[in-house]
Motif scaffolding. Structure first.
Motif, PDB file in Angstrom:
ATOM      1  N   ALA A 150       0.832  -1.203   0.000  1.00  0.00           N
ATOM      2  CA  ALA A 150       0.000   0.000   0.000  1.00  0.00           C
ATOM      3  C   ALA A 150       0.867   1.255   0.000  1.00  0.00           C
ATOM      4  N   ALA A 151       1.974   1.212   0.731  1.00  0.00           N
ATOM      5  CA  ALA A 151       2.872   2.367   0.766  1.00  0.00           C
ATOM      6  C   ALA A 151       3.462   2.631  -0.619  1.00  0.00           C
ATOM      7  N   MET A 152       3.835   1.564  -1.317  1.00  0.00           N
ATOM      8  CA  MET A 152       4.356   1.725  -2.675  1.00  0.00           C
ATOM      9  C   MET A 152       3.304   2.315  -3.602  1.00  0.00           C
ATOM     10  N   LEU A 153       2.083   1.788  -3.512  1.00  0.00           N
ATOM     11  CA  LEU A 153       1.009   2.235  -4.402  1.00  0.00           C
ATOM     12  C   LEU A 153       0.505   3.623  -4.032  1.00  0.00           C
ATOM     13  N   ALA A 154       0.448   3.927  -2.728  1.00  0.00           N
ATOM     14  CA  ALA A 154      -0.033   5.247  -2.297  1.00  0.00           C
ATOM     15  C   ALA A 154       0.905   6.353  -2.766  1.00  0.00           C
ATOM     16  N   GLU A 155       2.188   6.046  -2.831  1.00  0.00           N
ATOM     17  CA  GLU A 155       3.137   7.043  -3.326  1.00  0.00           C
ATOM     18  C   GLU A 155       2.809   7.445  -4.760  1.00  0.00           C
ATOM     19  N   GLU A 156       2.443   6.464  -5.580  1.00  0.00           N
ATOM     20  CA  GLU A 156       2.068   6.757  -6.964  1.00  0.00           C
ATOM     21  C   GLU A 156       0.674   7.368  -7.034  1.00  0.00           C
ATOM     22  N   ALA A 157      -0.244   6.868  -6.219  1.00  0.00           N
ATOM     23  CA  ALA A 157      -1.615   7.386  -6.236  1.00  0.00           C
ATOM     24  C   ALA A 157      -1.672   8.852  -5.832  1.00  0.00           C
ATOM     25  N   ALA A 158      -0.793   9.243  -4.918  1.00  0.00           N
ATOM     26  CA  ALA A 158      -0.792  10.629  -4.445  1.00  0.00           C
ATOM     27  C   ALA A 158      -0.413  11.615  -5.545  1.00  0.00           C
ATOM     28  N   LYS A 159       0.246  11.128  -6.581  1.00  0.00           N
ATOM     29  CA  LYS A 159       0.644  11.997  -7.699  1.00  0.00           C
ATOM     30  C   LYS A 159      -0.503  12.248  -8.667  1.00  0.00           C
ATOM     31  N   LEU A 160      -1.574  11.450  -8.568  1.00  0.00           N
ATOM     32  CA  LEU A 160      -2.710  11.607  -9.471  1.00  0.00           C
ATOM     33  C   LEU A 160      -3.548  12.817  -9.077  1.00  0.00           C
ATOM     34  N   LYS A 189      -0.860  11.405   2.782  1.00  0.00           N
ATOM     35  CA  LYS A 189      -0.146  12.153   1.767  1.00  0.00           C
ATOM     36  C   LYS A 189      -1.030  13.208   1.101  1.00  0.00           C
ATOM     37  N   ARG A 190      -2.328  12.902   1.006  1.00  0.00           N
ATOM     38  CA  ARG A 190      -3.269  13.776   0.322  1.00  0.00           C
ATOM     39  C   ARG A 190      -4.525  13.967   1.185  1.00  0.00           C
ATOM     40  N   VAL A 250      -6.807   3.762 -12.103  1.00  0.00           N
ATOM     41  CA  VAL A 250      -7.007   2.565 -11.293  1.00  0.00           C
ATOM     42  C   VAL A 250      -5.674   2.180 -10.663  1.00  0.00           C
ATOM     43  N   VAL A 251      -5.695   1.971  -9.373  1.00  0.00           N
ATOM     44  CA  VAL A 251      -4.546   1.477  -8.624  1.00  0.00           C
ATOM     45  C   VAL A 251      -4.922   0.093  -8.112  1.00  0.00           C
ATOM     46  N   SER A 252      -4.036  -0.885  -8.286  1.00  0.00           N
ATOM     47  CA  SER A 252      -4.462  -2.263  -8.056  1.00  0.00           C
ATOM     48  C   SER A 252      -3.359  -3.118  -7.441  1.00  0.00           C
ATOM     49  N   PHE A 253      -3.658  -3.730  -6.295  1.00  0.00           N
ATOM     50  CA  PHE A 253      -2.752  -4.689  -5.676  1.00  0.00           C
ATOM     51  C   PHE A 253      -2.634  -5.937  -6.568  1.00  0.00           C
ATOM     52  N   ILE A 273      -1.993   1.257 -12.308  1.00  0.00           N
ATOM     53  CA  ILE A 273      -0.808   1.276 -11.445  1.00  0.00           C
ATOM     54  C   ILE A 273      -0.880   0.050 -10.548  1.00  0.00           C
ATOM     55  N   VAL A 274       0.143  -0.815 -10.602  1.00  0.00           N
ATOM     56  CA  VAL A 274       0.035  -2.127  -9.974  1.00  0.00           C
ATOM     57  C   VAL A 274       1.337  -2.540  -9.291  1.00  0.00           C
TER      58      VAL A 274
END
Length: 399
Positions: A150-160, A189-190, A250-253, A273-274
Motif C-alpha cells: 500500500a505504501a508503494m502504491l499510495a506514493e504513486e496514487a498521491a501523484k494523481l 499524503k493527500r 485505477v490502482v491495483s494490488f 498502477i500495480v
C-alpha cells in the motif's frame, strides 16, 4: 489432500546425484497451501519450492541432512489448514510449518504455531495482522505485507489529480486490511482525498456487473482494486464493457503478477498502477539466474508464486543451517535478523516484527503482442516502505 515427499530417501538422493554423508537424517518441513482453491498461484509456488529443495539437497543438504517437504492442500479453508498442521506435526514429524495463501488461513496457522510452540514461516498471506496486531514469536512472513505494498502504491496514487476514490475488495481479512491501510497512507499524503464508494464482494463469488455499476454510480475519479484471480478477470471484463474504467485512474494490488495478467490476454487493462512481477524484463543478476534455472527445470516461465515458493525454502534452509538444531527456540533465534538470497536479491527477517525485507515491483499494465505485461516498473526494496521501529512497537504486542 496432497501429500508429497521430496528427496527424503537414499534412493531419491541417488536420483539427484547427491553425495550426502553416511547417517544423514531427514529434516521434515510441513507445507500447507491452497492448491485446489487457487492453482494459478499454488502450482507455480509448488514448482518453486520443489526446485529450491532439489538445489539444497544437491549441494549437500542442510548441515549434511536431507531436506524433505511433506505438503498438504487446505482448499482455502482455515479449518482444513489446522487439521493439516496437526497431521504434519503429530504424524509426519514436521519440525516447522510453511506456506499459506489466504490471509485468514495464514492467521489461523499463526495462532496454531503460537499455541503449539512450532515455527511457522508464512509465504504469501499479506494481512498486516500476521506480524503486527496478532504477531507472535513463532511466526515470520516472507512477502511484502499489505502495508508495504500500500505504501508503494499510495506514493504513486498521491501523484494523481484524483480526489474522489472508490474501492473494490474481497470481503475477508486480506481485502479489508488492504483497503484500510491504503486509505490511511493515501490520506496522509493527500488530505484532500475522499472515498465516495466501496464494494465488498465475497471472495471467489463476485457479481462483477453489479459491482461495476455500483461503483460507477458513485462517480469516482479513481478506483482502488484489491480483487485477484478469477474475480479480477470478471471485474476487468465487466468493468470494461460497462465503461467503469473510462477516464478513471485505477490502482491495483497484485494485478501485475503474471498468474493474474496472463489469463486476461488482450483483455488486460492498460495504464493501471500495480504491484507485480515482470519476470522477463527484470535484468538483475539474481532474477536472470532464477529464470534460467526455472525454465531449464520446467520448460516454463516463473510466476510470482514460483518466487515465493523458491525463496521460502531458501529461507528455511538458511535458518536450519544457522540454528544447527530443529528445536523451535533455536530456530526462532536463528531466524531473527537472518539474511538469505532470493530471486529479488538478498533480504532478511527483521528481529523486531519477523517481517522480511523482500520488496515488490511497482509499474503500469499494458498490452503487448496480445498479452498483459508490466511496463515502466521499478523494484522497491521492502526496507524502504516499512515503518520505523518506534511505530512498530505500538503496532505489535510485546512478549
Amino acid at each position: 489432500m496432497i501429500k508429497m515427499l521430496l528427496a527424503g530417501t537414499a534412493a531419491a538422493a541417488a536420483l539427484l546425484g547427491l553425495a550426502l554423508p553416511a547417517g544423514a537424517a531427514d529434516i521434515k518441513i510441513g507445507d500447507i497451501n491452497s492448491y485446489s482453491a487457487l492453482p494459478a498461484f499454488a502450482e507455480p509456488y509448488r514448482k518453486g519450492w520443489q526446485m529450491a529443495v532439489e538445489e539444497i539437497n544437491a549441494a549437500g543438504g542442510v548441515n549434511g541432512d536431507t531436506l524433505v517437504v511433506v505438503s498438504r492442500d487446505d482448499a482455502g479453508k482455515p479449518g482444513n489448514a489446522i487439521t493439516a498442521a496437526n497431521e504434519l506435526v503429530a504424524q509426519d514429524g514436521a519440525v516447522l510449518l510453511t506456506g499459506g495463501f489466504f490471509s485468514n488461513v495464514g492467521l489461523a496457522l499463526s495462532d496454531y504455531a503460537k499455541q503449539k510452540g512450532i515455527l511457522y514461516i508464512a509465504g504469501e498471506p499479506l494481512t498486516d495482522a500476521i506480524t503486527w496486531s496478532k504477531g507472535n514469536a513463532y511466526t515470520f512472513r516472507l512477502r511484502p505485507s499489505n502495508y508495504m505494498q500500500a505504501a508503494m502504491l499510495a506514493e504513486e496514487a498521491a501523484k494523481l489529480p484524483a480526489k474522489r476514490w472508490a474501492t473494490i475488495a474481497p470481503n475477508y481479512e486480506y481485502g479489508q486490511s488492504a483497503v484500510a491501510v491504503f486509505k490511511q497512507l493515501l490520506q496522509k499524503k493527500r488530505p484532500d482525498v475522499s472515498f465516495v464508494g466501496e464494494q465488498w464482494p465475497p471472495q471467489g463469488k463476485i457479481d462483477a456487473g453489479a459491482v461495476a455499476e455500483a461503483i460507477k454510480a458513485t462517480q469516482p475519479e479513481a478506483i482502488l482494486n484489491v480483487e485477484f484471480g478469477a474475480d479480477l478477470i470478471k471485474l476487468v471484463r465487466e468493468g470494461t464493457a460497462r465503461g467503469l474504467f473510462e477516464g478513471r485512474s485505477v490502482v491495483s494490488f497484485l494485478t501485475g503478477e503474471p498468474e493474474y495478467l496472463d489469463p486476461l490476454k488482450a483483455d488486460a487493462p492498460v495504464g493501471w498502477i500495480v504491484t507485480g512481477y515482470p519476470w522477463d524484463k527484470d535484468q538483475s543478476p539474481a532474477n536472470l539466474a532464477f529464470v534460467k534455472a526455472y525454465q531449464a527445470r520446467y520448460a516454463d516461465y516463473p510466476r510470482l508464486g514460483s518466487v515465493v515458493g523458491y525463496a521460502e525454502m531458501k529461507a528455511i534452509a538458511a535458518v536450519l543451517a544457522k540454528a544447527k538444531s530443529t528445536k523451535t527456540e533455536d530456530l526462532i533465534k536463528a531466524a531473527e535478523g537472518i539474511g538469505f538470497d532470493t530471486p529479488f536479491g538478498p533480504v532478511s527477517f527483521r528481529a523486531i516484527d519477523h517481517q522480511s525485507t523482500m520488496g515488490a515491483f511497482v509499474g503500469k499494465t499494458a498490452v503487448v503482442d496480445g498479452k498483459g505485461v508490466m511496463v515502466d516498473f521499478r523494484y522497491v526494496p521492502g526496507a524502504q516502505v516499512l515503518p520505523p521501529d518506534s511505530e512498530v512497537k505500538t503496532l505489535r504486542p510485546q512478549g
